[in-house]
Design a protein around this motif. Structure first.
Motif, short mmCIF file in Angstrom:
data_model
loop_
_atom_site.label_atom_id
_atom_site.label_comp_id
_atom_site.label_asym_id
_atom_site.label_seq_id
_atom_site.Cartn_x
_atom_site.Cartn_y
_atom_site.Cartn_z
N ASP A 55 45.81 31.52 24.24
CA ASP A 55 44.63 31.96 24.97
C ASP A 55 44.88 31.93 26.48
O ASP A 55 44.56 32.88 27.21
CB ASP A 55 43.49 30.99 24.62
N GLU A 115 45.19 35.17 29.08
CA GLU A 115 44.32 35.34 30.24
C GLU A 115 45.16 35.56 31.51
O GLU A 115 44.82 36.38 32.36
CB GLU A 115 43.37 34.15 30.43
N TYR A 153 46.40 39.11 31.54
CA TYR A 153 45.31 40.01 31.93
C TYR A 153 45.05 39.93 33.43
O TYR A 153 44.92 40.94 34.12
CB TYR A 153 44.06 39.62 31.14
N ALA A 154 44.99 38.69 33.93
CA ALA A 154 44.69 38.47 35.35
C ALA A 154 45.79 39.04 36.24
O ALA A 154 45.51 39.62 37.29
CB ALA A 154 44.52 36.98 35.60
N HIS A 171 45.23 42.52 37.02
CA HIS A 171 43.94 42.87 37.59
C HIS A 171 44.04 43.58 38.95
O HIS A 171 44.66 43.07 39.89
CB HIS A 171 43.09 41.60 37.75
N TRP A 224 48.88 33.64 37.88
CA TRP A 224 47.59 33.98 38.49
C TRP A 224 47.89 34.72 39.78
O TRP A 224 48.69 34.25 40.59
CB TRP A 224 46.78 32.72 38.80
N PRO A 225 47.27 35.86 40.01
CA PRO A 225 47.56 36.60 41.24
C PRO A 225 46.95 35.91 42.47
O PRO A 225 45.92 35.26 42.37
CB PRO A 225 46.90 37.96 41.00
#
Lengths: 289, 289
Positions: free
Chosen positions: A55, A59, A62-63, A66, A270-271
């Protein structure tokens, strides 16, 4: 459960095929549990334990995409005989991640409109978007499996399709998609039992089709078709894994592990904010009473 | 937790709007928990308890359609201000059912190609297929909400869109789709806190956009736009429910309840076998060694 290896340290791997594999799927045991020493309860516990990691990685994937036009993605291709447990993979493995980040496509027999195009035409449209985990329940491989078994395409045509599939999967890799290919490998005996269960339970009748019994006549031809297809399309960039599937719980933890490996290979981060965080905190505070 | 009503007997309802509703969303309390007497832990437990029932009903809905050309479906439309918890609904309510039976569409700002068409053009393509639960994360309502607030459409145009939306939703109902419309209703204060959290946590930075702060200036205009849209489009066939969403756990059990109600209204049944079960058992047995 072995005392030597704690549950969380185990890595169910299925049978990974390398490029140049020349084996035979019938030599691989559908009841084996490669990479895992444990029983059903241990397997269920591992699935639960690892679903948080899956999970989290989903995420991040996906992030990381973004607001950008490109980005990495994963495509899980699941093939297997009827009752091999494809639906259970969708429900219990894929179903444990945020549905917003997953795009499942079930490929049925092609429609007349689809048949007017090259066999990859309808497949290409469902390649995962950046940041997504795409999942194919059946796939382009039907065109070299059932088509071979029933003689809907001759040997030369099947070979051309292998080439086209390999080129297509190379394109996907170049576009940033990690392709994970799984054959859920059940025994003919196990299939018989699972079909019987569908017949014995009224809430499962809808899942049964009389042609399922007819297809069992072609079992050996299907195994031969799988062997040939897996030999021809286990490439460096998109290798197959044969996942023993007579034990449903094992197949699920093995596919989960393959997804985890694919995501860890991408290692999405994480961006960084593309705005000044302190400035925005100040602006937001000014709107709060 | 009230001793009078056991957890399993409670039915969180949100604030259901009837056709002809003339209220104002700002009169509805975003911290209320209508139909539910309990705290956060109770709410989480109820969500878990009911997810099995939802899962079962979804499978029946899917099965009832199997092999048929028509069939019933559900469309859940979720609207709400930024941070209202749409993603949490997708993840924790919709995410608890088999992903094979769910089709989520997140509607972003329309592309140039989409803008060349009527505003419902891109929406229609995502109406759920028979047997499916379709979910819209934002929807056709953006065209009467943000468009009204920013004056991208004048009052006459907005009224025409209400009419078009009502006609579209009537078509859906006639085609067998139960339409469930939810406004996740948060307070401006709660939104401020949630945006601040996005700014304070690096793993949430990607979810923040500086324009989110700008939009807070228009809060009252948005509430006015919601009030007008909900008055104009709460029809007998497709009424709105305003779900208080300052407490995330409450919003989730309320939306779950709305989905359960929709599915129980359809009351899907396992389809009868269209083959002779005993004959097929005999045929299958003959293939088993």
């Amino acid at each position: 459960m072995s005392k030597k290896t704690p549950l969380a340290d185990q890595t169910p791997t299925g049978f990974p095929l390398t490029s140049g594999w020349r084996g035979d799927v019938t030599d691989l045991d559908p009841r084996a549990t490669p990479g895992f020493r444990g029983k059903k309860a241990d397997g269920k516990e591992l699935l639960r334990l690892r679903s948080r990691a899956l999970d989290d990685l989903q995420e991040r994937l996906y992030a990381a995409h973004h607001g950008r036009s490109g980005g990495r993605s994963v495509l899980l291709i699941v093939q297997g005989m009827d009752t091999a447990g494809k639906g259970g993979i969708m429900r219990h493995v894929v179903g444990n991640v945020d549905p917003q980040g997953v795009d499942i496509t079930a490929f049925k027999a092609p429609t007349p409109a689809e048949k007017r195009h090259d066999f990859l035409w309808r497949i290409r449209k469902h390649a995962p978007a950046p940041g997504m985990i795409g999942v194919f329940d059946r796939s382009q491989y039907e065109d070299v499996l059932i088509h071979r078994v029933h003689g809907w395409a001759d040997a030369a045509e099947i070979r051309e399709r292998y080439t086209a599939i390999n080129a297509f999967e190379r394109e996907l890799a170049e576009a940033g998609t990690t392709v994970v290919k799984v054959m859920l490998h059940i025994s003919r005996q196990e299939q018989g039992g699972r079909l019987m269960e569908r017949l014995e339970r009224p809430d499962k009748h809808w899942k049964f089709d009389p042609t399922d019994v007819d297809e069992r006549e072609h079992w050996d031809d299907y195994m031969e078709a799988y062997t040939r297809a897996l030999r021809a399309t286990s490439t460096v960039g998109a290798p197959w894994t044969v996942v023993p599937a007579d034990r449903k719980w094992y197949a699920r933890i093995a596919v989960q592990q393959l997804l985890l490996d694919a995501l860890e290979g991408i290692d999405p981060q994480w961006p960084a904010a593309d705005y000044d965080v302190q400035e925005q905190i100040g602006r937001l505070r000014a709107t709060m009473d």
